[in-house]
Design an enzyme around this catalytic site. Structure first.
Site, PDB file in Angstrom:
ATOM      1  N   GLU A 118       0.826  -1.219   0.000  1.00  0.00           N
ATOM      2  CA  GLU A 118       0.000   0.000   0.000  1.00  0.00           C
ATOM      3  C   GLU A 118       0.858   1.266   0.000  1.00  0.00           C
ATOM      4  O   GLU A 118       0.559   2.226  -0.705  1.00  0.00           O
ATOM      5  CB  GLU A 118      -0.948  -0.002   1.205  1.00  0.00           C
ATOM      6  CG  GLU A 118      -2.053  -1.040   1.110  1.00  0.00           C
ATOM      7  CD  GLU A 118      -2.877  -0.897  -0.164  1.00  0.00           C
ATOM      8  OE1 GLU A 118      -3.366   0.202  -0.458  1.00  0.00           O
ATOM      9  OE2 GLU A 118      -3.024  -1.894  -0.896  1.00  0.00           O
ATOM     10  N   HIS A 121       2.127   2.052  -3.450  1.00  0.00           N
ATOM     11  CA  HIS A 121       1.169   2.762  -4.316  1.00  0.00           C
ATOM     12  C   HIS A 121       1.285   4.270  -4.098  1.00  0.00           C
ATOM     13  O   HIS A 121       1.245   5.050  -5.045  1.00  0.00           O
ATOM     14  CB  HIS A 121      -0.272   2.337  -3.985  1.00  0.00           C
ATOM     15  CG  HIS A 121      -0.740   1.077  -4.670  1.00  0.00           C
ATOM     16  ND1 HIS A 121      -0.627   0.874  -6.027  1.00  0.00           N
ATOM     17  CD2 HIS A 121      -1.358  -0.030  -4.174  1.00  0.00           C
ATOM     18  CE1 HIS A 121      -1.146  -0.314  -6.339  1.00  0.00           C
ATOM     19  NE2 HIS A 121      -1.594  -0.886  -5.228  1.00  0.00           N
TER      20      HIS A 121
END
Ligand SMILES: [Zn+2]
Length: 266
Positions: A118, A121
């Site tokens: 995450e 990203h």
């Protein structure tokens, strides 16, 4: 409205893949949007601020943040929702882990795999790139102008922006990243986990555990990260070379060592 969002999501994913790596939004603006979206997405959630799970989220978060070498204003929230198997990192390093994903991450290295992915990203600016795709589509909903806060946007633009940033479960849907962005986040996420001293082999195991869930419904995180078995297989191929590359990594010294003159001057 939901059908309109689904149609737009479909258009984003199919019509403008060539723009996938273009980002026309500044870090300053994206980080401000990240702060606003973090507040919006977590405002009705119960935040856990003590205990072993909270300590683990802070520990993994700090290590992954240091390994990523990004100078974000990091925040790591643990949110109480045992039915929500989800996690996200917004632009600027605003991370949320829902308690519902912890039984599947199982251990600290498993959580590091999710957190690394995450965080990658966000560091790879995938939210801004997706918003660029959106803006280039010149959607009838009204393009987002740089500088516009979430609260200044029309309801439709605000919802679409939240989806582009990777949150929006409160809308009942999430927008998956493109396959290219997913692969980038897998690779860099693993690099961060290895640098932080976690066991990278927990990442493919995590994906396999995800694939075995189901039953009572697909976990939220898995709904935007399909094909877990194929992902586990290619991660296993990548891990030896990534480990070889990253074991040389050392944290950058953040405080420069001052040279103190020895001897006395008159
Ligand atoms: Zn992803």
């Amino acid at each position: 409205m939901r059908n309109a969002l689904r149609l737009l999501a479909f258009l984003l994913l199919t019509l403008v893949p060539a723009c996938a790596n273009l980002n026309m939004f500044s870090d300053e603006y994206m980080n401000a949007l990240g702060v606003q979206a973090y507040a919006e997405e977590t405002k009705s959630a119960v935040e856990i601020k003590t205990g072993a799970d909270y300590e683990m989220v802070q520990r993994v978060g700090q290590k992954i943040a240091a390994a990523s070498e990004a100078s974000f204003a990091w925040e790591f929230k643990l949110l109480k929702d045992d039915k929500e198997a989800n996690a996200f990192c917004l632009p600027g390093g605003k991370v949320a882990i829902y308690t519902g994903i912890l039984p599947t991450t199982m251990n600290e290295s498993g959580l590091a795999a999710v957190m690394g992915h995450e965080v990658a990203h966000a560091i790879l600016r995938h939210g801004g790139k997706r918003m660029t795709q959106e803006a280039l589509l010149s959607v009838a909903l009204g393009a987002v102008q740089e500088g516009m806060s979430l609260s200044e946007m029309s309801k439709e633009s605000r919802e679409l922006t939240m989806l582009a940033l990777g949150v929006g479960s409160r809308l009942g849907m999430l927008l998956p990243y493109s396959r290219g962005h997913e692969t980038e986040a897998d690779i860099d996420g693993l690099r961060y986990a290895i640098r932080a001293g976690y066991d990278p082999w927990e990442a493919p195991k995590l994906w396999e555990r995800m694939s075995k869930l189901g039953g009572g419904g697909t976990p939220v995180w898995l709904s935007t990260h399909p094909a877990p078995d194929a992902r586990a297989a290619y991660l296993r191929e990548l891990i030896p070379q990534l480990t070889a590359q990253e074991q040389q990594w050392r944290p950058k010294s953040v405080t420069p060592v001052l040279k103190v003159a020895t001897g006395s001057r008159q």
